[in-house]
Design a protein around this motif. Sequence first.
Motif, PDB file in Angstrom:
ATOM      1  N   CYS A 139       0.825  -1.211   0.000  1.00 48.50           N
ATOM      2  CA  CYS A 139       0.000   0.000   0.000  1.00 48.50           C
ATOM      3  C   CYS A 139       0.858   1.261   0.000  1.00 48.50           C
ATOM      4  CB  CYS A 139      -0.914   0.015   1.227  1.00 48.50           C
ATOM      5  SG  CYS A 139      -2.419  -0.968   1.066  1.00 48.50           S
ATOM      6  N   ARG A 160      -6.224  -3.698   1.644  1.00 49.67           N
ATOM      7  CA  ARG A 160      -6.061  -3.385   0.219  1.00 49.67           C
ATOM      8  C   ARG A 160      -7.108  -2.382  -0.251  1.00 49.67           C
ATOM      9  NH1 ARG A 160      -8.066  -4.303  -4.689  1.00 49.67           N
ATOM     10  NH2 ARG A 160      -9.852  -5.436  -3.832  1.00 49.67           N
ATOM     11  N   VAL A 161      -8.358  -2.633   0.116  1.00 48.08           N
ATOM     12  CA  VAL A 161      -9.435  -1.747  -0.319  1.00 48.08           C
ATOM     13  C   VAL A 161      -9.282  -0.360   0.301  1.00 48.08           C
ATOM     14  CG1 VAL A 161     -11.928  -1.380  -0.320  1.00 48.08           C
ATOM     15  CG2 VAL A 161     -11.004  -3.673  -0.726  1.00 48.08           C
ATOM     16  N   ASN A 164      -6.875   1.767  -1.587  1.00 52.26           N
ATOM     17  CA  ASN A 164      -7.106   1.837  -3.035  1.00 52.26           C
ATOM     18  C   ASN A 164      -6.004   1.175  -3.846  1.00 52.26           C
ATOM     19  OD1 ASN A 164      -9.565   3.049  -2.879  1.00 52.26           O
ATOM     20  ND2 ASN A 164      -8.880   5.102  -3.447  1.00 52.26           N
ATOM     21  N   ALA A 166      -5.213  -1.136  -6.316  1.00 49.11           N
ATOM     22  CA  ALA A 166      -5.812  -1.931  -7.385  1.00 49.11           C
ATOM     23  C   ALA A 166      -4.964  -3.180  -7.622  1.00 49.11           C
ATOM     24  CB  ALA A 166      -5.911  -1.102  -8.658  1.00 49.11           C
ATOM     25  N   PRO A 181     -13.589  -4.999  -4.890  1.00 41.95           N
ATOM     26  CA  PRO A 181     -13.507  -3.852  -5.793  1.00 41.95           C
ATOM     27  C   PRO A 181     -12.080  -3.641  -6.280  1.00 41.95           C
ATOM     28  CG  PRO A 181     -13.557  -3.116  -3.519  1.00 41.95           C
ATOM     29  CD  PRO A 181     -13.760  -4.595  -3.476  1.00 41.95           C
ATOM     30  N   MET A 182     -11.948  -2.958  -7.395  1.00 41.76           N
ATOM     31  CA  MET A 182     -10.634  -2.589  -7.934  1.00 41.76           C
ATOM     32  C   MET A 182      -9.768  -3.822  -8.166  1.00 41.76           C
ATOM     33  SD  MET A 182      -9.876   0.710  -5.453  1.00 41.76           S
ATOM     34  CE  MET A 182     -10.038  -0.315  -3.971  1.00 41.76           C
ATOM     35  N   LEU A 463     -16.377  -1.804   1.360  1.00 37.27           N
ATOM     36  CA  LEU A 463     -16.532  -0.645   0.480  1.00 37.27           C
ATOM     37  C   LEU A 463     -16.463   0.656   1.271  1.00 37.27           C
ATOM     38  CD1 LEU A 463     -19.352  -1.643  -2.037  1.00 37.27           C
ATOM     39  CD2 LEU A 463     -16.869  -1.698  -2.370  1.00 37.27           C
ATOM     40  N   ASN A 464     -15.912   1.672   0.621  1.00 36.27           N
ATOM     41  CA  ASN A 464     -15.886   3.019   1.186  1.00 36.27           C
ATOM     42  C   ASN A 464     -16.120   4.004   0.054  1.00 36.27           C
ATOM     43  OD1 ASN A 464     -13.186   4.130   0.129  1.00 36.27           O
ATOM     44  ND2 ASN A 464     -12.556   2.193   1.057  1.00 36.27           N
ATOM     45  N   ASN A 466     -14.383   6.142  -1.316  1.00 41.69           N
ATOM     46  CA  ASN A 466     -13.223   6.527  -2.119  1.00 41.69           C
ATOM     47  C   ASN A 466     -12.706   5.465  -3.051  1.00 41.69           C
ATOM     48  OD1 ASN A 466     -13.083   9.087  -0.764  1.00 41.69           O
ATOM     49  ND2 ASN A 466     -12.098   8.066   0.981  1.00 41.69           N
ATOM     50  N   ILE A 467     -13.370   4.312  -3.131  1.00 40.54           N
ATOM     51  CA  ILE A 467     -12.852   3.281  -4.021  1.00 40.54           C
ATOM     52  C   ILE A 467     -12.915   3.754  -5.471  1.00 40.54           C
ATOM     53  CG2 ILE A 467     -13.526   1.423  -2.450  1.00 40.54           C
ATOM     54  CD1 ILE A 467     -15.744   0.773  -4.552  1.00 40.54           C
ATOM     55  N   ARG A 469     -13.834   3.319  -9.204  1.00 35.25           N
ATOM     56  CA  ARG A 469     -14.781   2.605 -10.031  1.00 35.25           C
ATOM     57  C   ARG A 469     -14.544   2.954 -11.499  1.00 35.25           C
ATOM     58  NH1 ARG A 469     -19.027   0.466  -7.076  1.00 35.25           N
ATOM     59  NH2 ARG A 469     -19.304   1.271  -4.947  1.00 35.25           N
TER      60      ARG A 469
END
Length: 472
Positions: A139, A160-161, A164, A166, A181-182, A463-464, A466-467, A469
């Motif tokens: 990160c 990780r999420v 952010n 990816a 996500p990501m 999820l938050n 700021n992810i 998309r």
Amino acid sequence: MKLSPTLKVVAGLAATLVVTSACASDRGSDPGAVVAAPAAANEAAAPSESKFGTLESPCGQGDAKGATDQGISDTEIRIGYGDDRGYVKSPGLNREMGDAVAAMIDWCNAQGGINGRQIVGTHYDAAMTQANAVTQDACANEFMLVGHGFAMDQTSEQTRVACNLAAVPGFTAAPDAANGPMKYQGVPFPVDFANGSQWFQLAEMYPDLVGDFDVINSTMPTIIATTTKIRSVAESAGFTLKDCGVTLNYDGEPSYVPFAEKYKECGVKGLWTSRSASPGELNFVKALDQVGINPIFMGEATWYADGVSEWNKDSGLLDNLHAGMTFQMLEHADSVPAVKKYVELVEEQGGKTALLGMQATSSFLLWATAAKECGSDLSRQCMIDELSQIHEWDGGGLHAVTDPGNNMPAACGLVVTLKGAEYTQAFPAGTANFKCDDRYLVATDRSTWGTELGPDRIATKFLNPNIIRPTS
């Protein structure tokens, strides 16, 4: 040169279902189609570095510039990759994944990198229990994670999420990671859909036994989730599974004979395991022989492994082994250019070749293909945008066609069997081909998911606002 299918044990990784091909996008028009691999002769005239199998190389010279995101400079792209090779209970665990990505980085950099930027890779050894620690490090330093596989990824997904980071992993294990996500994979393994080809194909091979199979239960949470899912897939393929009430302790049993006796009393003629070929699992196979039964033994692609064939060479106790795959066999390298290229690149560096290595290779190539399209505008946002638009992917011929952009697995497969120390393709007939059928893509029961999904099929747990998309 003999190609050895070395595949290390990866605990609870149903995510490693794998195969290859040219299962094209029109496969739905012929649901029973058998699809052959691209012929090696067709690639003979191509420069050795300009293609990876059927895929034009995404690597090469260029003039990309700018510090456009963390880990990006005028001259470099920093990525993290890795495995669990330092796990003390199974040294070298899924090492082939790190070996594959290291070889692919060198192959790509020799061509000029990505649009002229050199790839700088950091290898992370999660050693099974350190997935969160290595993700925290990534990160702070990396542009993305690429081609990695951490068996305990459920411990690192929240980290990780939150940062952010990816990722284009080689495999995912935990439900929240599989639909995270990501995240995009060369060979997706989402919780809500499964490639059930091995069950449908087994039903064709042994139609009289569809009422005589059972699934081996385990105490490991990841495997519990997997076997629950497998039961629903098997039923979709027409199996009526027995429930013999057998659960094996993941850490081993003092004796496996009582469990084998219970299966004998239950009248099973076929057994499915979602566990890899651990010493305990092999001792269980011995126990089946000791009580006088020899059921068809079916497992994930992790049973297509050097250690398994060596173990079976003298005993023959796994001559009834069947493994479902969505990747090409390593033995087919002479007829599948992508497999041949993978083996050459990894062996040049003294690395290990195995299915998980091909899986990591596919994800690296997927990542590199998207990165090339971003050019000087390389950023995590651009990568998410590009990856989300890739809907037909076979890693240059390493595996059956998947849909990474929609996180959907393949609808093709094959089955391999073992005789002594030799693996061969048992279904469909022939060499280096797959059978494709829309029925193989099974929508799983919501109760088996192990997580909640949003309307976009992304796990909601971490999820938050700021992810990142896709913007389109």
